[in-house]
Design a protein around this motif. Structure first.
Motif, PDB file in Angstrom:
ATOM      1  N   MET A 205      13.438   4.007   0.704  1.00 39.73           N
ATOM      2  CA  MET A 205      14.096   3.724  -0.371  1.00 39.73           C
ATOM      3  C   MET A 205      12.914   2.358  -0.891  1.00 39.73           C
ATOM      4  O   MET A 205      12.567   1.917  -2.207  1.00 39.73           O
ATOM      5  CB  MET A 205      14.719   2.680  -0.134  1.00 39.73           C
ATOM      6  CG  MET A 205      15.500   1.283  -1.099  1.00 39.73           C
ATOM      7  SD  MET A 205      15.901   1.392  -2.682  1.00 39.73           S
ATOM      8  CE  MET A 205      17.559   3.630  -2.956  1.00 39.73           C
ATOM      9  N   ILE A 206      11.487   1.492   0.088  1.00 33.19           N
ATOM     10  CA  ILE A 206      10.667   0.865   0.268  1.00 33.19           C
ATOM     11  C   ILE A 206       9.725   1.637   0.459  1.00 33.19           C
ATOM     12  O   ILE A 206       9.827   1.623   2.027  1.00 33.19           O
ATOM     13  CB  ILE A 206      10.976  -0.972   1.170  1.00 33.19           C
ATOM     14  CG1 ILE A 206      12.838  -1.218   0.194  1.00 33.19           C
ATOM     15  CG2 ILE A 206       9.768  -1.642   1.283  1.00 33.19           C
ATOM     16  CD1 ILE A 206      13.178  -2.398   0.686  1.00 33.19           C
ATOM     17  N   HIS A 207       8.588   1.289   0.181  1.00 32.32           N
ATOM     18  CA  HIS A 207       7.710   1.489   0.416  1.00 32.32           C
ATOM     19  C   HIS A 207       6.348   0.588   0.105  1.00 32.32           C
ATOM     20  O   HIS A 207       6.341   0.496  -1.310  1.00 32.32           O
ATOM     21  CB  HIS A 207       6.973   2.811   0.008  1.00 32.32           C
ATOM     22  CG  HIS A 207       5.279   3.199   0.163  1.00 32.32           C
ATOM     23  ND1 HIS A 207       4.837   4.156   1.470  1.00 32.32           N
ATOM     24  CD2 HIS A 207       4.268   3.350  -0.288  1.00 32.32           C
ATOM     25  CE1 HIS A 207       3.654   3.917   1.667  1.00 32.32           C
ATOM     26  NE2 HIS A 207       3.467   4.219   0.111  1.00 32.32           N
ATOM     27  N   CYS A 208       6.198   0.380   1.163  1.00 32.38           N
ATOM     28  CA  CYS A 208       5.086  -1.233   0.785  1.00 32.38           C
ATOM     29  C   CYS A 208       3.806  -0.866   1.709  1.00 32.38           C
ATOM     30  O   CYS A 208       3.425  -0.487   2.240  1.00 32.38           O
ATOM     31  CB  CYS A 208       5.933  -3.014   1.264  1.00 32.38           C
ATOM     32  SG  CYS A 208       6.046  -3.591   0.659  1.00 32.38           S
ATOM     33  N   GLN A 209       2.340  -0.697   1.098  1.00 31.95           N
ATOM     34  CA  GLN A 209       0.972  -0.778   1.444  1.00 31.95           C
ATOM     35  C   GLN A 209       0.215  -1.544   0.963  1.00 31.95           C
ATOM     36  O   GLN A 209       0.153  -2.240   0.360  1.00 31.95           O
ATOM     37  CB  GLN A 209       1.006   0.493   0.831  1.00 31.95           C
ATOM     38  CG  GLN A 209      -0.253   1.483   2.070  1.00 31.95           C
ATOM     39  CD  GLN A 209      -0.978   2.754   1.019  1.00 31.95           C
ATOM     40  OE1 GLN A 209       0.271   3.313   0.390  1.00 31.95           O
ATOM     41  NE2 GLN A 209      -1.702   3.400   1.214  1.00 31.95           N
ATOM     42  N   ALA A 210       0.392  -1.990   2.577  1.00 33.48           N
ATOM     43  CA  ALA A 210      -1.274  -3.769   1.777  1.00 33.48           C
ATOM     44  C   ALA A 210      -0.648  -4.151   1.069  1.00 33.48           C
ATOM     45  O   ALA A 210      -2.173  -4.503   0.458  1.00 33.48           O
ATOM     46  CB  ALA A 210      -2.701  -2.497   2.252  1.00 33.48           C
ATOM     47  N   VAL A 211       0.632  -4.621   1.357  1.00 36.78           N
ATOM     48  CA  VAL A 211       0.767  -6.078   0.587  1.00 36.78           C
ATOM     49  C   VAL A 211       0.085  -7.340   0.649  1.00 36.78           C
ATOM     50  O   VAL A 211       0.797  -7.053   1.843  1.00 36.78           O
ATOM     51  CB  VAL A 211       2.253  -5.813  -0.310  1.00 36.78           C
ATOM     52  CG1 VAL A 211       2.551  -6.890  -0.399  1.00 36.78           C
ATOM     53  CG2 VAL A 211       2.999  -4.609  -1.269  1.00 36.78           C
ATOM     54  N   SER A 212      -0.277  -7.887  -0.088  1.00 37.09           N
ATOM     55  CA  SER A 212       0.071  -9.308  -0.245  1.00 37.09           C
ATOM     56  C   SER A 212       0.086 -10.272  -1.377  1.00 37.09           C
ATOM     57  O   SER A 212       0.299  -9.991  -1.934  1.00 37.09           O
ATOM     58  CB  SER A 212      -2.293  -9.177  -0.344  1.00 37.09           C
ATOM     59  OG  SER A 212      -2.947  -8.683   1.821  1.00 37.09           O
ATOM     60  N   LYS A 213      -0.002 -10.953  -0.796  1.00 36.41           N
ATOM     61  CA  LYS A 213       0.607 -12.624  -1.784  1.00 36.41           C
ATOM     62  C   LYS A 213      -0.203 -13.710  -1.546  1.00 36.41           C
ATOM     63  O   LYS A 213       0.469 -14.656  -0.769  1.00 36.41           O
ATOM     64  CB  LYS A 213       2.633 -12.307  -1.866  1.00 36.41           C
ATOM     65  CG  LYS A 213       2.859 -13.611  -2.830  1.00 36.41           C
ATOM     66  CD  LYS A 213       2.649 -12.633  -4.401  1.00 36.41           C
ATOM     67  CE  LYS A 213       2.941 -13.710  -5.420  1.00 36.41           C
ATOM     68  NZ  LYS A 213       2.894 -13.444  -6.561  1.00 36.41           N
ATOM     69  N   SER A 214      -0.881 -14.719  -2.277  1.00 39.94           N
ATOM     70  CA  SER A 214      -1.072 -15.501  -2.725  1.00 39.94           C
ATOM     71  C   SER A 214      -0.600 -15.989  -3.434  1.00 39.94           C
ATOM     72  O   SER A 214      -0.008 -15.732  -4.572  1.00 39.94           O
ATOM     73  CB  SER A 214      -2.684 -15.224  -2.297  1.00 39.94           C
ATOM     74  OG  SER A 214      -3.258 -14.572  -1.506  1.00 39.94           O
ATOM     75  N   TYR A 215      -0.243 -18.008  -2.891  1.00 33.85           N
ATOM     76  CA  TYR A 215       0.200 -18.733  -4.209  1.00 33.85           C
ATOM     77  C   TYR A 215      -1.839 -20.009  -3.788  1.00 33.85           C
ATOM     78  O   TYR A 215      -2.291 -20.342  -3.111  1.00 33.85           O
ATOM     79  CB  TYR A 215       1.254 -19.344  -3.665  1.00 33.85           C
ATOM     80  CG  TYR A 215       2.409 -18.748  -3.577  1.00 33.85           C
ATOM     81  CD1 TYR A 215       2.849 -18.434  -5.020  1.00 33.85           C
ATOM     82  CD2 TYR A 215       2.790 -18.405  -2.741  1.00 33.85           C
ATOM     83  CE1 TYR A 215       4.237 -17.733  -4.993  1.00 33.85           C
ATOM     84  CE2 TYR A 215       4.030 -17.631  -2.525  1.00 33.85           C
ATOM     85  CZ  TYR A 215       5.277 -17.356  -3.846  1.00 33.85           C
ATOM     86  OH  TYR A 215       5.797 -16.671  -3.415  1.00 33.85           O
ATOM     87  N   LYS A 216      -2.015 -20.619  -5.322  1.00 36.22           N
ATOM     88  CA  LYS A 216      -2.662 -21.452  -5.298  1.00 36.22           C
ATOM     89  C   LYS A 216      -1.532 -22.894  -5.315  1.00 36.22           C
ATOM     90  O   LYS A 216      -1.045 -23.177  -5.913  1.00 36.22           O
ATOM     91  CB  LYS A 216      -2.792 -21.509  -6.402  1.00 36.22           C
ATOM     92  CG  LYS A 216      -4.566 -20.579  -6.516  1.00 36.22           C
ATOM     93  CD  LYS A 216      -5.553 -21.487  -7.590  1.00 36.22           C
ATOM     94  CE  LYS A 216      -6.312 -20.183  -8.243  1.00 36.22           C
ATOM     95  NZ  LYS A 216      -5.999 -19.487  -9.568  1.00 36.22           N
TER      96      LYS A 216
END
Ligand SMILES: Nc1ncnc2c1ncn2[C@@H]1O[C@H](COP(=O)(O)OP(=O)(O)OP(=O)(O)O)[C@@H](O)[C@H]1O
Ligand SMILES: [Mg+2]
Length: 227
Positions: A5-16
């Protein structure tokens, strides 16, 4: 069940944030099979809500690959993503987020108002969703006339009414007494086991996490099975 159902690969999240860059998620990998009930724990600010927002297509990753229910989300336009979300994800919040002037029935009906269903089909779906959470007897009451546990069950019915394969829940029992919380957890278990829903539930409560099939801990942007 071995569909992914979920495949996350090298997921990044940045906020300023002003001049600084906050990166709650860094190169995260996650694999969730269809039908799994997954609990997600971690300290405040560790990126749990950020991750739910990515999984549900409310927000997009800064980098990495995210495939949910066979769709790569980064390939979708904003508009297609909104349409995808309506069909694929139900979101359950800690504080229910029900509309106070609408009845339970009307709150649950809301996600279907933009669908092409006839009024009769829509009503049948709403009643079926309210029946699943055992609230058909309260459906003409407004949120202020319901207990916290009942409000959360209405919110679950609303998340379910469009029959999405994935449910994400952000501390769904955080505001409830033990007994109401147990009822919600049993309901989520039943949705995974009997109805094949995939559920990702953020919780601070180890007892709530114990209701899930597996618990992952988010620490400094990394997911750990046994911290
Ligand atoms: N829209 C945003 N803009 C800027 N920074 C954000 C935004 N959303 C989240 N953050 C930052 O990202 C980090 C992770 O936030 P997040 O809400 O995902 O944490 P959390 O694990 O859900 O925490 P809590 O347990 O308190 O709910 C925090 O440092 C937060 O300040
Ligand atoms: Mg949060």
């Amino acid at each position: 069940m071995n569909e992914t159902m979920i495949h996350c690969q090298a997921v990044s999240k940045s906020y300023k944030k002003g001049n600084t860059l906050v990166t709650p998620l860094e190169s995260l990998d996650l694999e969730v099979p269809a039908g799994e009930f997954l609990a997600l724990m971690g300290p405040s600010g560790s990126g749990k809500t950020t991750l739910l927002n990515l999984l549900s297509g409310i927000d997009s990753p800064s980098s990495g690959k995210l495939v949910i229910h066979g769709t790569e989300l980064s390939g979708l336009s904003r508009r297609d993503l909104t349409a995808w979300r309506a069909r694929n994800v139900g979101y359950i919040f800690q504080l229910y987020h029900l509309i106070p002037v609408l009845t339970a029935f009307e709150n649950v009906e809301l996600p279907l108002l933009l669908s092409p269903l006839s009024k009769r089909d829509r009503h049948a779906r709403v009643v079926a969703a309210l029946d699943l959470v055992s609230l058909t007897d309260r459906m003409h009451h407004t949120p202020s006339e319901l207990s916290g546990g009942q409000e959360q069950r209405v919110a679950i019915a609303r998340a379910l009414v469009a029959d999405p394969p994935l449910l994400v829940a952000d501390e769904p029992t955080g505001d409830l007494d033990r007994e109401s919380a147990n009822r919600i957890l049993e309901l989520l278990q039943q949705l995974a086991r009997r109805h094949g829903k995939t559920i990702v539930m953020v919780t601070h409560d180890a007892r709530a996490a114990a209701a899930a099939d597996r618990t992952l801990h988010l620490e400094k942007g990394v997911l750990l099975e046994n911290p």
